[in-house]
Scaffold this active site. Structure first.
Site, PDB file in Angstrom:
ATOM      1  N   ASN A 164     -10.204  -0.012 -20.652  1.00  0.00           N
ATOM      2  CA  ASN A 164     -11.278  -0.440 -19.760  1.00  0.00           C
ATOM      3  C   ASN A 164     -11.100  -1.899 -19.352  1.00  0.00           C
ATOM      4  OD1 ASN A 164     -14.108  -0.038 -18.603  1.00  0.00           O
ATOM      5  ND2 ASN A 164     -14.434  -1.807 -19.944  1.00  0.00           N
ATOM      6  N   GLU A 165     -11.198  -2.170 -18.045  1.00  0.00           N
ATOM      7  CA  GLU A 165     -11.196  -3.537 -17.500  1.00  0.00           C
ATOM      8  C   GLU A 165     -10.239  -4.445 -18.285  1.00  0.00           C
ATOM      9  OE1 GLU A 165     -15.302  -4.743 -17.337  1.00  0.00           O
ATOM     10  OE2 GLU A 165     -15.846  -3.115 -15.973  1.00  0.00           O
TER      11      GLU A 165
ATOM     12  N   TYR B   4     -19.250  -3.567  -8.615  1.00  0.00           N
ATOM     13  CA  TYR B   4     -20.520  -4.232  -8.915  1.00  0.00           C
ATOM     14  C   TYR B   4     -20.751  -5.315  -7.846  1.00  0.00           C
ATOM     15  CZ  TYR B   4     -20.454  -1.671 -13.321  1.00  0.00           C
ATOM     16  OH  TYR B   4     -20.435  -0.679 -14.267  1.00  0.00           O
TER      17      TYR B   4
ATOM     18  N   ARG C 180     -17.491  10.110 -18.623  1.00  0.00           N
ATOM     19  CA  ARG C 180     -16.524   9.108 -19.077  1.00  0.00           C
ATOM     20  C   ARG C 180     -17.034   8.581 -20.414  1.00  0.00           C
ATOM     21  NH1 ARG C 180     -16.063   3.324 -17.668  1.00  0.00           N
ATOM     22  NH2 ARG C 180     -13.890   2.622 -17.855  1.00  0.00           N
TER      23      ARG C 180
ATOM     24  N   HIS D 216     -13.891  -0.707 -10.314  1.00  0.00           N
ATOM     25  CA  HIS D 216     -15.280  -0.833 -10.729  1.00  0.00           C
ATOM     26  C   HIS D 216     -16.016  -1.658  -9.676  1.00  0.00           C
ATOM     27  CE1 HIS D 216     -14.251  -0.093 -15.261  1.00  0.00           C
ATOM     28  NE2 HIS D 216     -13.847   0.869 -14.454  1.00  0.00           N
TER      29      HIS D 216
ATOM     30  N   GLU E  81     -16.500   2.938 -12.209  1.00  0.00           N
ATOM     31  CA  GLU E  81     -17.818   2.442 -12.620  1.00  0.00           C
ATOM     32  C   GLU E  81     -18.496   1.874 -11.385  1.00  0.00           C
ATOM     33  OE1 GLU E  81     -18.261  -0.442 -15.707  1.00  0.00           O
ATOM     34  OE2 GLU E  81     -16.986   0.640 -17.128  1.00  0.00           O
TER      35      GLU E  81
ATOM     36  N   TRP F 191     -22.300   3.929 -14.054  1.00  0.00           N
ATOM     37  CA  TRP F 191     -22.574   3.306 -15.356  1.00  0.00           C
ATOM     38  C   TRP F 191     -24.077   3.095 -15.451  1.00  0.00           C
ATOM     39  CZ3 TRP F 191     -19.356   2.102 -19.413  1.00  0.00           C
ATOM     40  CH2 TRP F 191     -19.958   1.381 -20.463  1.00  0.00           C
TER      41      TRP F 191
END
Length: 532
Positions: free
Chosen positions: A154-155, A223, A78, A221, A250, A279
């Site tokens: 992205n985001e 996290y 990516r 994503h 991610e 990531w």
């Protein structure tokens, strides 16, 4: 009879009208495409992403990263791009990225990073502006649908006004199709990609329906929001129950907002056939340097996170399969590559050596993917490094130590060759050194850092080189007691003529001043020292 003829005539007229006003069928997707909850290639073969992100827009000179990522068996990369929030990646640069992806047999997810945190972070672009960027580089992407995925933005929302995500995303998809893009599209969740308010989850069906080609995949994503197995399985399960495609676009092993459960993320992705992209390769700054998978973009120098994602349980090494577009097999290749030739060692130093060997060949159909270099030491032999070519530069070796090494080739299906004959070399006895950076003063637009260099070895050294990483947008504006060179965001500081020689336990220092964008509080990091 009259009534029957009337009915027939009416039926005929109805058919004629329906033929005239019937809508034109939607344009069929080409290349990579969505099929239910899965991604498939043009030939219908399922493709499961196993890859990493590479921050190309801030490290445009690190083009060797593509081969490095491939050497560790990833099937996807990516690539971070910018249309103006940072130095723009124009059509020429994007065409070069596309070429690198093809050369290294990688499915390439191109993402526009400009939209990160829109609504909450100053300077962020809208999704509409992201589409403008894709339009500007469309010439570099024509005919690449078999191996290029476009991650529109992205985001694209922070934690403010996230309800606008649905309409903004559907509008972006509609515009992309109107511009002629036939690629598989990827859309990120709001809430900095983590969708903790479930805006994407609850509106995904609406967004998917906006694509006339039915060819959009959703990206979550993971996290700190995803720090328990229950949260991970519930989110992945919601998309599978809805029959909608999802990838983990991610994730990391740690983060400032919490400790994600990477073990569950990876095991659930494997068991469900869901793609994941970790990531990130290298170059992280601003306090999250621990998310680097390799040190200084060196595929032979894995961090603990790199070891986990590439070589750990449910990792890339175990679960990645090369796309059939590049010649990867569908699992029926059981023929191992031939055995590589005897490696020869040159440029041996206290901490490294360069090895070269005669290349192996592969006839099984999945293609030669690269080589693994091991240290013969009885019991479990240590993996020293991986490479896509028949040469490697080893780093991080111990001084004054004998190494007996051999090489194994591997193909795209994971088959390993026999062990090559071994070769033996001994590293020199030079001392080792360490570097520690301390910020002495800082202000809105910059900072001053003093770096201590210490010889921690048992013998003297005659010189040293310290590398460190500048966060995106930072530049060196001055230095003292060292000669500095800059490549992208990586800085190398070499000793001056008067401070290179250090006795065992001795130390010296150098300093530098850096400029940074207003409001940015990050400073340089990832200091490493090499002695000579």
């Amino acid at each position: 009879m009259t009534n029957r003829l009337g009915l027939v005539a009416a039926a005929f007229l109805s058919l004629l009208v329906s033929m005239i006003v019937a809508p034109v069928p939607a344009h069929a997707a080409t290349g990579l495409r969505v099929s239910g909850t899965r991604i498939v290639e043009a030939n219908g073969n399922p493709f499961v992403m196993r890859g990493v992100s590479h921050a190309h827009t801030w490290f445009t000179s690190q083009t060797g990263s593509f081969a490095g990522i491939k050497s560790l068996r990833a099937n996807t990369v990516r690539v971070v791009l910018s249309g103006g929030r940072w130095t723009p990646n124009d059509a020429t640069d994007v065409a070069n990225v596309v070429s690198l992806c093809r050369q290294n047999r990688l499915i390439c997810v191109l993402e526009n990073h400009d939209t990160t945190g829109y609504g909450e972070q100053g300077g962020a672009y809208t999704l509409s502006q992201a589409v403008d960027y894709w339009s500007s580089v469309r010439s570099a992407l024509t005919g690449t649908e078999d191996f290029i995925v476009i991650n529109i933005g992205n985001e694209p929302y922070g934690n403010s006004n996230v309800s606008a995500w649905t309409s903004a995303t559907t509008d972006a998809i509609t515009r992309m199709r109107g511009l002629g893009f036939d690629h598989l599209l990827m859309v990120d969740a709001p809430n900095w990609g983590q969708d903790w308010q479930f805006t994407m989850r609850d509106n995904a069906a609406t967004v998917a329906a906006a694509d006339p080609q039915d060819n959009t995949v959703f990206s979550i994503h993971m996290y700190g929001v995803f720090d328990t197995a229950a949260e991970i399985t519930a989110y992945l399960g919601a998309f599978q129950s809805a029959g909608l495609p999802l990838v983990i676009g991610e994730f990391g092993h740690d983060h400032s907002d919490g400790n994600p459960d990477e073990d569950t993320i990876m095991s659930e992705a494997r068991s469900r056939g869901v793609g994941y992209i970790g990531w990130s390769w290298s170059g992280n700054g601003g306090g999250v340097e621990y998310l680097d998978m390799v040190n200084n973009f060196n595929a032979s120098s894995l961090t603990s996170w790199g070891e986990r994602i590439f070589n750990g349980a449910d990792g890339i090494g175990q679960t990645s399969r090369e796309a059939t577009f590049f010649g990867g097999g569908t699992g029926d290749d059981t023929t191992a590559p031939t055995t590589p030739g005897t490696p020869s060692a040159t440029n041996v130093t206290a901490s490294g050596a360069t090895l070269r060997w005669t290349a192996a060949t592969d006839s099984g159909g999945s293609g030669l993917a690269g080589y693994d270099v091991y240290r013969e030491q009885g019991g479990t032999d240590a993996l020293l490094g991986r490479t896509a070519t028949n040469t490697i530069t080893l780093t991080g070796l111990s001084a004054a130590t004998e190494y007996q090494v051999y090489v194994r080739a591997r193909d795209g299906a994971g088959n390993l060759s026999g062990n090559s004959p071994t070769t033996t070399f001994t590293t020199s006895s030079g001392g080792g050194c360490t570097a520690t950076g301390t910020v002495q003063s800082q202000w809105g637009g910059g900072y001053v850092t003093q770096v201590a260099v210490t010889n921690g070895g048992s013998s003297a050294i005659s010189g040293w080189a310290v590398t460190f990483t500048l966060p995106a947008g930072h530049t060196v504006t001055g230095s003292w007691n060292a000669t500095l060179s800059v490549s992208g965001q990586t800085v190398t500081a070499r000793n001056a003529g008067y401070n290179g020689s250090l006795a065992a336990g001795g130390s010296t220092s150098f300093g530098f001043q850096a400029g940074r964008p207003g409001g940015d509080t990050a400073t340089a990091g990832s200091y490493t020292c090499t002695a000579s």
